[in-house]
Design an enzyme around this catalytic site. Structure first.
Site, PDB file in Angstrom:
ATOM      1  NE  ARG A  51      -0.938  -1.953   3.280  1.00  0.00           N
ATOM      2  CZ  ARG A  51      -1.567  -1.551   4.390  1.00  0.00           C
ATOM      3  NH1 ARG A  51      -2.880  -1.378   4.387  1.00  0.00           N
ATOM      4  NH2 ARG A  51      -0.890  -1.352   5.505  1.00  0.00           N
ATOM      5  CG  ASP A  86       6.655  -6.386   8.013  1.00  0.00           C
ATOM      6  OD1 ASP A  86       7.369  -6.981   8.847  1.00  0.00           O
ATOM      7  OD2 ASP A  86       6.072  -6.991   7.087  1.00  0.00           O
TER       8      ASP A  86
END
Length: 485
Positions: free
Chosen positions: A16, A239
């Site tokens: 994203r 992440d």
């Protein structure tokens, strides 16, 4: 005035482009672009399509440029352990392997013949997993010795993508530590471990802290996307490192579960915990943002239900599968989610059913029965890991923060509370992107500290609380779960 940064957050199945606005000490986020990411198979090996990923990043930045607003900075985070090798002309010298590739299934044993695993753990503090970078590049050299002559630079995937944006080579701390090649005591690449793989330490770039400003967006990327000049900042490029930044905790003692494809359960610590007991329990000490360490354990996570959803041809949403599970009878079957057979089976449903047959349990057949089996097994795995965390840290933990996409799973959140007997706080959902953005805003001087960032996140997003309920069935089935291999 409002300030805007861009977070590029890429996971194993999607990526994203997210715009984050900071105004009057409140965060707001907007998803600008979403794209798919999948491993592909070629001649029995699994790879990532890095050209596709960077092309999609630039497509997302083109979409952002159409908004006609100015962003201060951009940063990329992805998963850990996977890497890119470049030659002297900065061209990739091989395809980019995916960590679920089976070439490292038996590699750890070979490496342990060259160096004692106890020594590896003392040096790196990293848990033993067959896909750690050390085993990947050992196998890479073994299968293609010519790579030693061609490789001039080693980078982790998010560092490579940040390099394509900024033309600056570096490896960020949170991801460097996941390789099991970084000496956590000396805070540098470990020459002995690197030499075992066949590579030379010289190809490993400098390791930088989260929040380092790498440089500016290259003219080429500006022209390609229509964007103006902006800073490229290395967030916590792993992440999970970014996700943990966003934990909206205001108390000192808490555990977190970063719930996505993997469930990462752990605590934040000022120092690594590399004791013999931590090694026995296979805890990892991954670098965190701002001089912290993530003492955590990998649990197979929602990969299990993602594969089930795929095998049902995406007929059911995750919410529907959770609803079916809630309607199914509890404790009919359990699995050990961390059994390696569930890492990348040909058919997850059949693998779960075969496991239940082999362990002489009820065999789940319906989507609800299979989902219930997965969620209860994961919650018991959380309980086991939490008990181990309490033992190795000597901390009294009674609060768990669940962050990431899995925070939407109300059934799993309640099971976690019930099985661990801890209060559970679920949210934020966009934890990784928020942590990425928070580090950028701290680097720019818009937020003063990690503590302030967490307070802003707590006040900007809804956090749902789950109170633990008691049941005699839980203890009975906990004993059953502990007997599973």
């Amino acid at each position: 005035m409002a300030k805007i940064c861009i977070a590029i957050d890429i996971g194993a199945s999607s990526g994203r482009v997210i715009a984050g606005t900071l105004k009057e000490k409140k965060f707001a986020i907007q998803e600008v672009y979403r794209f798919k990411n999948n491993m592909f198979e070629e001649k029995g090996s699994y790879y990532w399509d890095i050209d596709h990923l960077f092309n999609e990043i630039t497509n997302g930045l083109k979409e952002f440029s159409k908004l006609g607003i100015y962003a201060e900075a951009i940063g990329i985070d992805t998963w850990a352990v996977d890497y890119v090798l470049l030659d002297k002309e900065n061209h990739r010298v091989s395809p980019v392997y995916a960590y679920r590739d089976h070439r490292t299934d038996l590699t750890m044993g070979e490496v342990f013949k060259k160096v004692n695993p106890k020594k590896i753990y003392e040096k790196t503090g990293i848990q033993f997993q067959q896909f750690n970078t050390i085993y990947q590049i050992y196998e890479h050299v073994k299968s293609n010795n010519e790579i030693l002559n061609n490789a001039d630079t080693f980078m982790m995937i998010p560092d490579y993508l940040n390099y394509l944006l900024s033309n600056e080579k570096a490896v960020e701390f949170t991801n460097a530590t996941t390789t099991q090649l970084f000496n956590i005591n000396e805070l540098s690449w470990d020459e002995e471990l690197i030499n075992i793989t066949g590579f030379n330490k010289e190809i490993f770039p400098k390791v930088i802290k989260s929040g380092t400003i790498l440089g500016n967006l290259t003219k080429e990327v500006q022209q390609r996307t229509g964007l103006a000049e902006m800073k490229v900042i290395a967030p916590a490029t792993h992440d999970t490192g970014s996700a943990v930044v966003s934990v909206p905790a205001i108390t000192e003692y808490f555990a977190y579960i970063s719930s996505g494809t993997w469930s990462l359960i752990g605590i934040e610590s000022d120092t690594p915990i590399c004791t013999e007991k931590a090694k026995e329990y296979n805890f990892t000490n991954e670098g965190g943002a701002f001089d912290t360490y993530r003492v955590l354990k990998n649990i197979m996570g929602l990969w299990l239900i993602q594969e089930v959803q795929r095998l049902y041809d995406y007929k059911y949403s995750f919410a529907e599968l959770a609803s079916f599970a809630e309607e199914s009878k509890p404790f009919k079957a359990l699995i050990n989610p961390n059994n390696s057979r569930f890492l990348n089976p040909e058919n997850m449903i059949e693998e779960i059913q075969n496991y239940c047959k082999e362990t002489k349990q009820f065999v789940p057949e319906t989507p609800g029965e299979i989902a219930r089996c997965i969620f209860e097994s994961l919650a018991f795995q959380y309980k086991e890991a939490l008990l181990q965390i309490k033992e190795i840290s000597k901390k009294d933990i009674n609060k768990i923060h669940i962050i990431g996409g899995g925070a939407q799973n109300k059934l799993l959140n309640q099971l976690c509370a019930d099985f661990t007997q801890c209060e559970v706080y679920a949210g934020p959902i966009e934890a990784t992107a928020l942590g990425n953005l928070a580090v950028q805003f701290i680097a720019l001087g818009e937020i003063s500290s990690l503590k302030e960032a967490r307070k802003i996140i707590l006040e900007s997003f809804d956090i749902n609380k789950y109170i633990p309920l008691c049941s005699s069935e839980i203890e009975e089935n906990w004993r059953k779960f502990k007997s599973l291999q």
